[in-house]
Design a protein around this motif. Structure first.
Motif, short mmCIF file in Angstrom:
data_model
loop_
_atom_site.label_atom_id
_atom_site.label_comp_id
_atom_site.label_asym_id
_atom_site.label_seq_id
_atom_site.Cartn_x
_atom_site.Cartn_y
_atom_site.Cartn_z
N ALA A 159 -0.71 0.97 13.44
CA ALA A 159 -1.80 0.96 12.47
C ALA A 159 -1.44 0.07 11.28
CB ALA A 159 -2.09 2.39 11.99
N GLY A 160 -0.18 0.11 10.84
CA GLY A 160 0.25 -0.74 9.74
C GLY A 160 0.17 -2.21 10.10
N GLU A 161 0.56 -2.53 11.31
CA GLU A 161 0.49 -3.92 11.76
C GLU A 161 -0.95 -4.40 11.85
OE1 GLU A 161 1.56 -7.57 12.50
OE2 GLU A 161 2.96 -5.95 12.00
N VAL A 162 -1.84 -3.50 12.28
CA VAL A 162 -3.26 -3.85 12.34
C VAL A 162 -3.78 -4.16 10.94
CG1 VAL A 162 -5.58 -2.92 12.76
CG2 VAL A 162 -3.79 -2.59 14.46
N VAL A 181 0.83 -1.20 0.00
CA VAL A 181 0.00 0.00 0.00
C VAL A 181 0.87 1.25 0.00
CG1 VAL A 181 -1.70 1.33 1.30
CG2 VAL A 181 -1.93 -1.15 1.12
N GLN A 182 1.97 1.19 0.72
CA GLN A 182 2.84 2.35 0.84
C GLN A 182 3.46 2.73 -0.50
OE1 GLN A 182 3.08 4.25 3.56
NE2 GLN A 182 4.29 5.66 2.30
N VAL A 183 3.66 1.76 -1.39
CA VAL A 183 4.20 2.06 -2.72
C VAL A 183 3.26 3.02 -3.44
CG1 VAL A 183 4.72 1.09 -4.98
CG2 VAL A 183 5.44 -0.13 -2.92
N ALA A 184 1.96 2.74 -3.39
CA ALA A 184 0.98 3.61 -4.04
C ALA A 184 0.89 4.95 -3.32
CB ALA A 184 -0.38 2.93 -4.06
N GLN A 185 0.92 4.91 -1.99
CA GLN A 185 0.81 6.15 -1.22
C GLN A 185 2.01 7.07 -1.48
OE1 GLN A 185 -1.90 7.00 1.63
NE2 GLN A 185 -1.18 8.57 0.21
N ILE A 220 -5.86 9.88 -1.12
CA ILE A 220 -6.40 9.08 -0.01
C ILE A 220 -6.56 7.65 -0.49
CG2 ILE A 220 -8.36 8.75 1.55
CD1 ILE A 220 -8.93 11.74 1.29
N VAL A 221 -5.97 6.72 0.25
CA VAL A 221 -6.13 5.31 -0.09
C VAL A 221 -7.53 4.85 0.33
CG1 VAL A 221 -5.30 2.96 0.29
CG2 VAL A 221 -3.67 4.85 0.16
N THR A 222 -8.28 4.30 -0.61
CA THR A 222 -9.66 3.89 -0.31
C THR A 222 -9.86 2.38 -0.32
OG1 THR A 222 -10.30 4.10 -2.65
CG2 THR A 222 -10.60 6.04 -1.23
N LYS A 223 -9.12 1.67 -1.18
CA LYS A 223 -9.32 0.22 -1.26
C LYS A 223 -7.99 -0.48 -1.55
CE LYS A 223 -14.14 0.29 -2.87
NZ LYS A 223 -14.30 1.76 -2.98
N THR A 260 8.24 -7.47 -5.41
CA THR A 260 9.36 -6.52 -5.48
C THR A 260 9.00 -5.12 -5.03
OG1 THR A 260 8.88 -5.88 -7.77
CG2 THR A 260 10.28 -7.83 -7.43
N GLY A 261 7.70 -4.81 -4.97
CA GLY A 261 7.28 -3.46 -4.62
C GLY A 261 7.35 -2.50 -5.79
N GLN A 262 7.58 -3.01 -7.00
CA GLN A 262 7.66 -2.15 -8.18
C GLN A 262 6.27 -1.59 -8.53
OE1 GLN A 262 8.95 -4.15 -11.73
NE2 GLN A 262 8.70 -2.34 -13.04
#
Length: 473
Positions: free
Chosen positions: A297-300, A80-84, A91-94, A124-126
């Motif tokens: 929060a990330g771990e959750v 998710v962080q790659v997109a953020q 805002i990440v929604t889905k 790879t997170g690409q």
């Protein structure tokens, strides 16, 4: 001689009554077709596009959807962080975890001007690329199919057209029935070799309509639960769950169906009336830093995805992010097999399961609706299902085109704009149609109201104002 007369006269009278009824049905068929044809063309074309969404997606976005498996998956928060990171103001929604080993993960983000699907290699997170979720072919086709791109009013028009199309099918079957004797030609076999253009187009309209009537009727009926007026009312009655299923969790006034949008379905119809629980905010100790709170929060979130998988969420499920401080994570999916549907709400602070609904919790009516929707969308039987629904859509398009040609050919010259079939004599023979209107109004309020309007227009205005009758024909 007298005996002959006594036998013949009742037959003439009966034939006249049947002819009047036939004229009445023909007139309603004409009016229904006049209104329905443009909508049926739109629904048929856009339905075909969305029907083959899986194949179109794979062909159009192959470089975004597929990856080479390599090693172990990155934690979901990192994906998710790659997109953020690529869209820090969004805002990440889905989030959709990769549904197969060779598939990418999908993160949906909302900016001020657009909604993007960001595709990430989960190994790879690409960053593989993006797709505009509101301006791609399949999304536009679905939105046109649902509301004609004009919101609620478009939704109501689609619903009204679908209901009128049912009237069109019923009257069409009556008109298809042989009036004298059953003959294969013209009823079961189209006379496409005929040099008479009217016979050619009539048979091309009537015979395919007979073979496709049940499938078209199925498409119309299974599509109605998603409509804004009838569908919402139907869901209010049949889509509810026992209150005790979530009596131990705080509830919001929002229902799960609020996560659905015209261009993208997120939760099944059966779960739309499910109340959205509330997350219980935790009180952080004053010396806990923002960074450590973010790590928690990330771990959750990792726990939420893992919990959804362990609780039976099928491949291809998505997770909607909380909308505010009391919002929840919601995991849901549209698998090909509706018996695998599940909708889960999880606390955004603890990752705890707050409410979960699946096939086993559905009542009989929601189960029938979900099975119908799956077949409607061409998913349940795979490619065979798609081909059957394709046939129904093509017949719908063919009927619309041939119906228009027949109207144009049969339209009397110099009698007005539309050339409607003449009003039958003897108003008292409208008793049967009036009963049908009453029944239709009870089952489908919008079509009942529109039928009353047309009836009043027909008898209070059109039959009494010669100038209007000449104008409309």
């Amino acid at each position: 001689m007298n005996e002959s007369s006594t036998v013949v006269k009742p037959q003439v009278a009966t034939g006249t009554a049947l002819n009047r009824f036939y004229q009445t049905i023909w007139r309603w068929h004409f009016y229904a077709g006049l209104f329905v044809i443009p909508f049926m063309l739109i629904l048929g074309i856009t339905g075909i596009i969305y029907l083959f969404k899986p194949q179109l997606d794979n062909a159009m976005y192959h470089n975004l959807l597929f990856v080479q498996p390599s090693g172990s998956l990155l934690p979901y928060t990192e994906q998710v962080q790659v997109a953020q990171s690529a869209y820090p103001e969004a805002i990440v929604t889905k989030f959709m975890p990769n549904p197969a080993a060779n598939r990418s993960a999908e993160v949906v983000v909302a900016t001020e001007t657009q909604k993007l699907a960001v595709f990430v290699d989960p190994y790879t997170g690409q960053l593989l690329g993006t797709r505009d979720e509101e301006r791609n072919l399949q999304a536009i086709a679905r939105k046109i199919h649902g509301d004609l791109l004009i919101g609620n009013w478009g939704d109501y028009l689609i619903e009204l057209a679908a209901c009128w199309a049912l009237v069109l099918l019923a009257t069409g079957i009556y008109l298809w029935l042989p009036r004298r004797r059953l003959a294969l030609l013209g009823t079961l076999i189209p006379r496409l070799w005929s040099k008479n253009k009217r016979i050619f187009w009539r048979d091309l309209h009537a015979v395919p309509g007979f073979y496709g009537v049940l499938l078209i009727g199925f498409l119309l009926i299974t599509g109605l639960p998603w409509t804004g007026f009838w569908g919402d009312t139907f869901a209010q009655v049949w889509g509810r769950f026992p209150e005790q299923m979530w009596e131990d969790v705080p509830q919001s006034t929002v229902v799960t169906g609020s996560l659905n949008q015209a261009d993208m379905l997120f939760v099944p119809w059966a779960a739309e009336q499910m109340p959205m629980p509330k997350s219980a905010p935790v009180t952080l100790v004053s010396d806990v830093s923002t960074q450590s709170a973010g790590a928690d929060a990330g771990e959750v979130f990792n726990q939420v995805v893992a919990l959804a998988i362990s609780e039976g969420a099928p491949p291809g499920f998505s997770i909607a992010f909380p909308a505010d401080e009391t919002g929840v994570y919601t995991a849901s999916a549209f698998p090909n097999d509706p018996t695998q549907e599940v909708t889960m709400h999880m606390d955004q602070y603890s990752g705890q399961m707050l409410a979960s609904v699946g096939w086993k919790d559905y009542g009989l009516v929601p189960k029938v609706v979900e099975m119908g929707v799956s077949i409607h969308m061409g998913k349940y039987f795979g490619l065979a299902n798609q081909l059957i629904m394709l046939f129904a859509a093509l017949v719908t398009i063919l009927l619309s085109i041939t119906g228009t040609v027949l109207w144009w050919q049969r339209r009397p010259k110099g009698v007005g704009l539309i050339g409607a079939p003449a009003l039958p004599p003897y108003v008292q023979h409208w008793r049967v149609p009036l009963v049908l209107i009453a029944i239709s109004g009870l089952i489908f309020p919008l079509v009942g109201l529109s039928l009353v309007i047309v009836l009043l227009f027909d008898y209070l205005l059109l039959s009494r104002i010669p100038a209007l009758r000449r104008l409309l024909g």
